[in-house]
Design a protein around this motif. Sequence first.
Motif, PDB file in Angstrom:
ATOM      1  N   ALA A   1       0.851  -1.194   0.000  1.00  0.00           N
ATOM      2  CA  ALA A   1       0.000   0.000   0.000  1.00  0.00           C
ATOM      3  C   ALA A   1       0.885   1.241   0.000  1.00  0.00           C
ATOM      4  O   ALA A   1       1.831   1.334   0.785  1.00  0.00           O
ATOM      5  CB  ALA A   1      -0.922   0.010   1.209  1.00  0.00           C
ATOM      6  N   ILE A   2       0.565   2.166  -0.885  1.00  0.00           N
ATOM      7  CA  ILE A   2       1.294   3.433  -0.987  1.00  0.00           C
ATOM      8  C   ILE A   2       0.275   4.562  -0.957  1.00  0.00           C
ATOM      9  O   ILE A   2      -0.763   4.487  -1.618  1.00  0.00           O
ATOM     10  CB  ILE A   2       2.119   3.504  -2.292  1.00  0.00           C
ATOM     11  N   VAL A   3       0.580   5.593  -0.176  1.00  0.00           N
ATOM     12  CA  VAL A   3      -0.293   6.761  -0.070  1.00  0.00           C
ATOM     13  C   VAL A   3       0.546   7.998  -0.345  1.00  0.00           C
ATOM     14  O   VAL A   3       1.625   8.172   0.234  1.00  0.00           O
ATOM     15  CB  VAL A   3      -0.928   6.870   1.335  1.00  0.00           C
ATOM     16  N   TRP A   4       0.075   8.857  -1.233  1.00  0.00           N
ATOM     17  CA  TRP A   4       0.751  10.143  -1.435  1.00  0.00           C
ATOM     18  C   TRP A   4       0.537  11.016  -0.206  1.00  0.00           C
ATOM     19  O   TRP A   4      -0.564  11.066   0.347  1.00  0.00           O
ATOM     20  CB  TRP A   4       0.190  10.853  -2.666  1.00  0.00           C
ATOM     21  N   ARG A   5       1.584  11.709   0.222  1.00  0.00           N
ATOM     22  CA  ARG A   5       1.480  12.541   1.423  1.00  0.00           C
ATOM     23  C   ARG A   5       0.372  13.577   1.295  1.00  0.00           C
ATOM     24  O   ARG A   5      -0.340  13.871   2.256  1.00  0.00           O
ATOM     25  CB  ARG A   5       2.817  13.246   1.697  1.00  0.00           C
ATOM     26  N   GLN A   6       0.209  14.130   0.104  1.00  0.00           N
ATOM     27  CA  GLN A   6      -0.802  15.166  -0.092  1.00  0.00           C
ATOM     28  C   GLN A   6      -2.219  14.619  -0.048  1.00  0.00           C
ATOM     29  O   GLN A   6      -3.195  15.376   0.019  1.00  0.00           O
ATOM     30  CB  GLN A   6      -0.566  15.905  -1.417  1.00  0.00           C
ATOM     31  N   GLU A   7      -2.362  13.285  -0.056  1.00  0.00           N
ATOM     32  CA  GLU A   7      -3.681  12.653   0.015  1.00  0.00           C
ATOM     33  C   GLU A   7      -3.889  11.903   1.331  1.00  0.00           C
ATOM     34  O   GLU A   7      -4.881  11.179   1.487  1.00  0.00           O
ATOM     35  CB  GLU A   7      -3.847  11.682  -1.158  1.00  0.00           C
ATOM     36  N   ALA A   8      -2.992  12.102   2.296  1.00  0.00           N
ATOM     37  CA  ALA A   8      -2.982  11.287   3.515  1.00  0.00           C
ATOM     38  C   ALA A   8      -3.973  11.795   4.560  1.00  0.00           C
ATOM     39  O   ALA A   8      -3.598  12.239   5.647  1.00  0.00           O
ATOM     40  CB  ALA A   8      -1.574  11.218   4.093  1.00  0.00           C
ATOM     41  N   THR A   9      -5.243  11.723   4.232  1.00  0.00           N
ATOM     42  CA  THR A   9      -6.289  12.034   5.208  1.00  0.00           C
ATOM     43  C   THR A   9      -6.448  10.853   6.168  1.00  0.00           C
ATOM     44  O   THR A   9      -5.905   9.766   5.937  1.00  0.00           O
ATOM     45  CB  THR A   9      -7.626  12.288   4.504  1.00  0.00           C
ATOM     46  N   ALA A  10      -7.222  11.053   7.225  1.00  0.00           N
ATOM     47  CA  ALA A  10      -7.452   9.974   8.184  1.00  0.00           C
ATOM     48  C   ALA A  10      -8.082   8.759   7.506  1.00  0.00           C
ATOM     49  O   ALA A  10      -7.663   7.616   7.727  1.00  0.00           O
ATOM     50  CB  ALA A  10      -8.332  10.475   9.327  1.00  0.00           C
ATOM     51  N   ASP A  11      -9.085   8.986   6.668  1.00  0.00           N
ATOM     52  CA  ASP A  11      -9.767   7.878   6.007  1.00  0.00           C
ATOM     53  C   ASP A  11      -8.855   7.178   5.004  1.00  0.00           C
ATOM     54  O   ASP A  11      -8.878   5.945   4.881  1.00  0.00           O
ATOM     55  CB  ASP A  11     -11.031   8.366   5.309  1.00  0.00           C
ATOM     56  N   ARG A  12      -8.048   7.954   4.288  1.00  0.00           N
ATOM     57  CA  ARG A  12      -7.159   7.354   3.285  1.00  0.00           C
ATOM     58  C   ARG A  12      -6.087   6.499   3.955  1.00  0.00           C
ATOM     59  O   ARG A  12      -5.761   5.401   3.478  1.00  0.00           O
ATOM     60  CB  ARG A  12      -6.504   8.470   2.445  1.00  0.00           C
ATOM     61  N   LEU A  13      -5.511   6.984   5.059  1.00  0.00           N
ATOM     62  CA  LEU A  13      -4.508   6.200   5.770  1.00  0.00           C
ATOM     63  C   LEU A  13      -5.114   4.928   6.345  1.00  0.00           C
ATOM     64  O   LEU A  13      -4.507   3.847   6.259  1.00  0.00           O
ATOM     65  CB  LEU A  13      -3.884   7.036   6.891  1.00  0.00           C
ATOM     66  N   ALA A  14      -6.295   5.045   6.939  1.00  0.00           N
ATOM     67  CA  ALA A  14      -6.942   3.868   7.520  1.00  0.00           C
ATOM     68  C   ALA A  14      -7.238   2.834   6.447  1.00  0.00           C
ATOM     69  O   ALA A  14      -7.060   1.627   6.661  1.00  0.00           O
ATOM     70  CB  ALA A  14      -8.215   4.278   8.240  1.00  0.00           C
ATOM     71  N   ARG A  15      -7.701   3.284   5.286  1.00  0.00           N
ATOM     72  CA  ARG A  15      -8.007   2.343   4.204  1.00  0.00           C
ATOM     73  C   ARG A  15      -6.761   1.583   3.779  1.00  0.00           C
ATOM     74  O   ARG A  15      -6.793   0.359   3.576  1.00  0.00           O
ATOM     75  CB  ARG A  15      -8.588   3.097   3.003  1.00  0.00           C
ATOM     76  N   ALA A  16      -5.640   2.283   3.672  1.00  0.00           N
ATOM     77  CA  ALA A  16      -4.389   1.637   3.273  1.00  0.00           C
ATOM     78  C   ALA A  16      -3.914   0.655   4.333  1.00  0.00           C
ATOM     79  O   ALA A  16      -3.464  -0.454   4.020  1.00  0.00           O
ATOM     80  CB  ALA A  16      -3.322   2.699   3.011  1.00  0.00           C
ATOM     81  N   VAL A  17      -4.003   1.044   5.601  1.00  0.00           N
ATOM     82  CA  VAL A  17      -3.574   0.178   6.696  1.00  0.00           C
ATOM     83  C   VAL A  17      -4.414  -1.090   6.745  1.00  0.00           C
ATOM     84  O   VAL A  17      -3.892  -2.205   6.879  1.00  0.00           O
ATOM     85  CB  VAL A  17      -3.652   0.935   8.042  1.00  0.00           C
ATOM     86  N   LEU A  18      -5.730  -0.950   6.628  1.00  0.00           N
ATOM     87  CA  LEU A  18      -6.615  -2.120   6.693  1.00  0.00           C
ATOM     88  C   LEU A  18      -6.418  -3.025   5.480  1.00  0.00           C
ATOM     89  O   LEU A  18      -6.485  -4.253   5.594  1.00  0.00           O
ATOM     90  CB  LEU A  18      -8.067  -1.669   6.807  1.00  0.00           C
TER      91      LEU A  18
END
Length: 217
Positions: free
Chosen positions: A101-118
């Motif tokens: 899972a990769i998340v762009w820092r500029q898109e790292a909202t709470a929901d986006r981070l949680a989705r990637a982690v799960l």
Amino acid sequence: MRTGTDTGTAATGRRVPVTVLARDPISFEGAAGQLRRHPEIDLREGSGPGTVALLVEDAFDEAALIRLRQLARGEGARTVLVVSTLRENELLDVVECGVGAIVWRQEATADRLARAVLAAARGDGDLPADLVGRLMSQVGSLHRGTTGRTGTPGTVLTPREVDVLRLVSEGLDTGEIARKLSYSERTVKNVMHGLTKRLHLRNRAHAVAYALREGYL
């Protein structure tokens, strides 16, 4: 690297243990604060098997690459990378380190981070759409440029495995793949588990990279 734990919540069997790693306190507190909003996530100190490690980086460098390899190979953690940019020559290295899972820092909202982690905890992949295209293009170029290749795969994949991997490469999750192929979700998970174990692959993204390199996709 700084790591942290959320001592205010008690761990339960249904919560996902997560450790945040960052080089500076602002990045650490930002990521940890976002994840604390989700009760299904249990912030802990230290990584290891069964833990999702969220690694926050600005620019991807040699130190970050070494840390990713240590997390995946030495500590057995599933890893989410939060990063500002990735160059073409870095993307395959990241995938082959076991990052699913990769998340762009500029898109790292709470929901986006949680989705990637799960997603990482489930063994699913979660890549930004633009990275999926870049990964497929890069691996396809490597495949075409490899000397001595005739396009014949070195290891045989079953038609079922190829069907599942093709849909994974299109960004579908387990449920969507199951509906598309009229399989149960358990069947899709078993196909991916058997494939990754047999070929010693680290996650779905690595499996897609393998299939592209071997000419299946």
